[in-house]
Write an enzyme that holds these catalytic residues in place. Structure first.
Site, PDB file in Angstrom:
ATOM      1  N   THR A   1      -6.275   3.656  -5.486  1.00 57.77           N
ATOM      2  CA  THR A   1      -6.275   2.670  -6.571  1.00 57.77           C
ATOM      3  C   THR A   1      -7.409   1.652  -6.475  1.00 57.77           C
ATOM      4  O   THR A   1      -7.687   0.962  -7.453  1.00 57.77           O
ATOM      5  CB  THR A   1      -4.953   1.882  -6.567  1.00 57.77           C
ATOM      6  OG1 THR A   1      -4.804   1.272  -5.277  1.00 57.77           O
ATOM      7  CG2 THR A   1      -3.767   2.751  -6.891  1.00 57.77           C
TER       8      THR A   1
ATOM      9  N   HIS B   1       0.805  -1.236   0.000  1.00 54.72           N
ATOM     10  CA  HIS B   1       0.000   0.000   0.000  1.00 54.72           C
ATOM     11  C   HIS B   1       0.822   1.262   0.000  1.00 54.72           C
ATOM     12  O   HIS B   1       0.284   2.353  -0.152  1.00 54.72           O
ATOM     13  CB  HIS B   1      -0.916   0.030   1.232  1.00 54.72           C
ATOM     14  CG  HIS B   1      -1.784  -1.174   1.327  1.00 54.72           C
ATOM     15  ND1 HIS B   1      -1.557  -2.193   2.216  1.00 54.72           N
ATOM     16  CD2 HIS B   1      -2.852  -1.542   0.596  1.00 54.72           C
ATOM     17  CE1 HIS B   1      -2.462  -3.131   2.052  1.00 54.72           C
ATOM     18  NE2 HIS B   1      -3.254  -2.776   1.075  1.00 54.72           N
TER      19      HIS B   1
ATOM     20  N   GLU C   1      -3.018   3.305   2.064  1.00 55.31           N
ATOM     21  CA  GLU C   1      -2.584   3.927   0.798  1.00 55.31           C
ATOM     22  C   GLU C   1      -2.837   5.438   0.810  1.00 55.31           C
ATOM     23  O   GLU C   1      -1.991   6.229   0.364  1.00 55.31           O
ATOM     24  CB  GLU C   1      -3.332   3.280  -0.379  1.00 55.31           C
ATOM     25  CG  GLU C   1      -2.896   3.853  -1.711  1.00 55.31           C
ATOM     26  CD  GLU C   1      -3.754   3.357  -2.875  1.00 55.31           C
ATOM     27  OE1 GLU C   1      -4.167   2.187  -2.851  1.00 55.31           O
ATOM     28  OE2 GLU C   1      -4.006   4.151  -3.792  1.00 55.31           O
TER      29      GLU C   1
ATOM     30  N   HIS D   1      -7.167   4.778   5.240  1.00 58.66           N
ATOM     31  CA  HIS D   1      -6.600   3.647   4.504  1.00 58.66           C
ATOM     32  C   HIS D   1      -5.089   3.871   4.350  1.00 58.66           C
ATOM     33  O   HIS D   1      -4.643   5.003   4.103  1.00 58.66           O
ATOM     34  CB  HIS D   1      -7.268   3.531   3.131  1.00 58.66           C
ATOM     35  CG  HIS D   1      -6.891   2.264   2.407  1.00 58.66           C
ATOM     36  ND1 HIS D   1      -5.708   2.131   1.720  1.00 58.66           N
ATOM     37  CD2 HIS D   1      -7.536   1.076   2.288  1.00 58.66           C
ATOM     38  CE1 HIS D   1      -5.651   0.910   1.210  1.00 58.66           C
ATOM     39  NE2 HIS D   1      -6.748   0.254   1.539  1.00 58.66           N
TER      40      HIS D   1
HETATM   41 FE1  SF4 Z   1      -1.417  -2.692  -7.025  1.00 51.84          FE
HETATM   42 FE2  SF4 Z   1      -4.000  -2.645  -7.737  1.00 51.84          FE
HETATM   43 FE3  SF4 Z   1      -2.998  -4.758  -6.564  1.00 51.84          FE
HETATM   44 FE4  SF4 Z   1      -3.322  -2.494  -5.154  1.00 51.84          FE
HETATM   45  S1  SF4 Z   1      -4.931  -3.786  -6.040  1.00 51.84           S
HETATM   46  S2  SF4 Z   1      -1.548  -3.867  -5.106  1.00 51.84           S
HETATM   47  S3  SF4 Z   1      -2.829  -0.995  -6.756  1.00 51.84           S
HETATM   48  S4  SF4 Z   1      -2.372  -3.972  -8.604  1.00 51.84           S
END
Ligand code: SF4
Length: 311
Positions: A164, A74, A126, A124
Site C-alpha cells: 500500500t 501493517h 505488510e 516489510h
Molecule cells: Fe492504511 Fe495507507 Fe495508512 Fe498504511 S498508509 S495505514 S495502508 S491508510
C-alpha cells in the site's frame, strides 16, 4: 526563509485508528498491552507508548499466555493469528482496512488459481503478512529486473498486487514491465497503493519545484516516508528524512531558502510543529500552508475494542 507546509501530511486514517486502538486498550484493559511489531513505523510514537505500558514484540513467544495482544496497522499473516489463538491471547486486530483489502485480493486470486506477483519491499511487515495469506501462490517483485527473471510460461495465469505504501511512479514502472511481458496479467479491481500514500506523494510532486530544501518527518523504517524523500530527490531537491527537530542541522539551510515540510503517514503533527518552530526561531521563517487536497477518511475501531468501550 519561507516554510511551505504541505497538506495533506502526517497521520492517515489507518494510523489514527491503530493509535486510538492502543490508547483505548491501555486505558480500558490496563498495562501491559503487547503489540505485534511496532504499532506504526515511527520512533516517537513507539517510545511514547512504551512509556504508557505497551510492550512491542516480534515473536508470539514473548507474549505471556492469556495476555492481550494488538496487531499493528501493517497486518499479520494467518499463521500469527492462529498462533495467538493457540496461546489463548486476547487479540485486538488494528490492521488498516486498506491492508486487509490487499489480503482479501490475495486470497481470492490464489483461490482462483492465479500466480500473484506482489510488488513490494522484502521484509516489510505488510509484505510478510500479505505473503502469508497464500505463500505457495505469491512471488515478490521489487524491481523491473525481477520481472525479467520470473520463470513462468509466457501464458501463465497471473495477477499483480502491490504493497500500500509504494512510490506510485516506481510501482507503475514495474506494472508496465509486467504487462509488456505478460499482457494477460490482471490487476486488483481498485489500485492497492492507498489514498494517503498517493496524496502525500502528490503534494511533494506538486510543491517540490518551489522549494530549495525538503524536510520529511518520519522514521527511517517508514516505507511511505522514505518514498517522499526519494521523490523530492528525484525532483533534484536536497531532501532529508528526520524523526524530529533534534535531527535538524543548521548547515542544511541558507537564510533565504524555501523549505517544503511534509510528514509520512505515521509521523505525528507534534514533530512537524517542532520543526516549524525551530526554523522560525533560527531562521526567522515565515509559514505558508499549501493544501493540494482535502482528506476526509476515517476507519472504525476494531470490533474487539468497540465491545469493550461500549460496556
Ligand atoms: Fe492504511 Fe495507507 Fe495508512 Fe498504511 S498508509 S495505514 S495502508 S491508510
Amino acid at each position: 526563509m519561507k516554510v511551505l507546509l504541505a497538506a495533506p501530511r502526517g497521520f492517515c486514517a489507518g494510523v489514527n485508528m491503530a493509535i486510538q486502538s492502543l490508547d483505548l486498550a491501555l486505558r480500558h484493559l490496563g498495562a501491559p498491552i503487547y503489540v505485534y511489531h511496532e504499532i506504526v513505523h515511527n520512533r516517537c510514537v513507539v517510545e511514547d507508548f512504551q512509556e504508557k505500558g505497551a510492550i512491542f514484540v516480534d515473536s508470539l513467544e514473548d507474549v505471556p499466555v492469556g495476555a492481550t495482544l494488538l496487531f499493528s496497522a501493517h497486518g499479520i499473516s494467518p499463521e500469527v493469528r492462529q498462533g495467538a489463538e493457540q496461546r489463548q491471547l486476547f487479540a485486538i486486530d488494528a490492521t488498516c482496512p486498506l491492508v486487509t483489502k490487499v489480503h482479501l485480493e490475495a486470497i481470492r486470486f490464489a483461490r482462483e488459481g492465479y500466480t500473484i506477483l506482489l510488488i513490494g519491499h522484502e521484509g516489510h511487515d505488510e509484505v510478510i503478512g500479505t505473503m502469508g495469506e497464500a505463500p505457495e501462490a505469491i512471488l515478490l517483485i521489487e524491481s523491473p529486473r525481477d520481472v525479467d527473471e520470473i520463470q513462468l510460461d509466457d501464458d501463465a495465469k497471473l495477477a499483480y498486487l502491490t504493497q500500500t505504501t509504494l512510490s506510485v511512479d516506481d510501482a507503475n514502472r514495474i506494472i508496465e514491465r509486467i504487462k509488456e511481458r505478460f499482457p494477460q496479467v490482471v490487476g486488483p479491481p481498485r489500485e492497492d497503493i492507498c489514498y494517503a500514500t498517493q496524496n502525500r506523494q502528490e503534494a511533494v510532486r506538486n510543491l517540490a519545484a518551489e522549494a530549495d530544501v525538503v524536510l520529511v518527518l518520519g522514521s527511517q523504517n517508514s516505507s511511505n516516508s522514505q518514498r517522499l524523500k526519494e521523490l523530492a530527490r528525484e525532483h533534484g531537491k536536497q531532501a532529508y528524512l528526520i524523526d524530529d527537530a533534534q535531527d535538524l542541522q543548521n548547515d542544511w539551510f541558507k537564510a533565504d531558502d524555501r523549505v517544503l515540510v511534509t510528514a509520512g503517514a505515521s509521523a505525528p503533527e507534534s514533530v512537524v510543529n517542532e520543526c516549524v518552530v525551530y526554523l522560525q526561531q533560527h531562521f526567522d521563517a515565515e509559514l505558508e500552508e499549501r493544501t493540494i487536497r482535502d482528506e476526509e477518511v476515517h476507519f472504525v475501531l476494531p470490533r474487539e475494542l468497540r465491545d469493550i468501550v461500549k460496556s
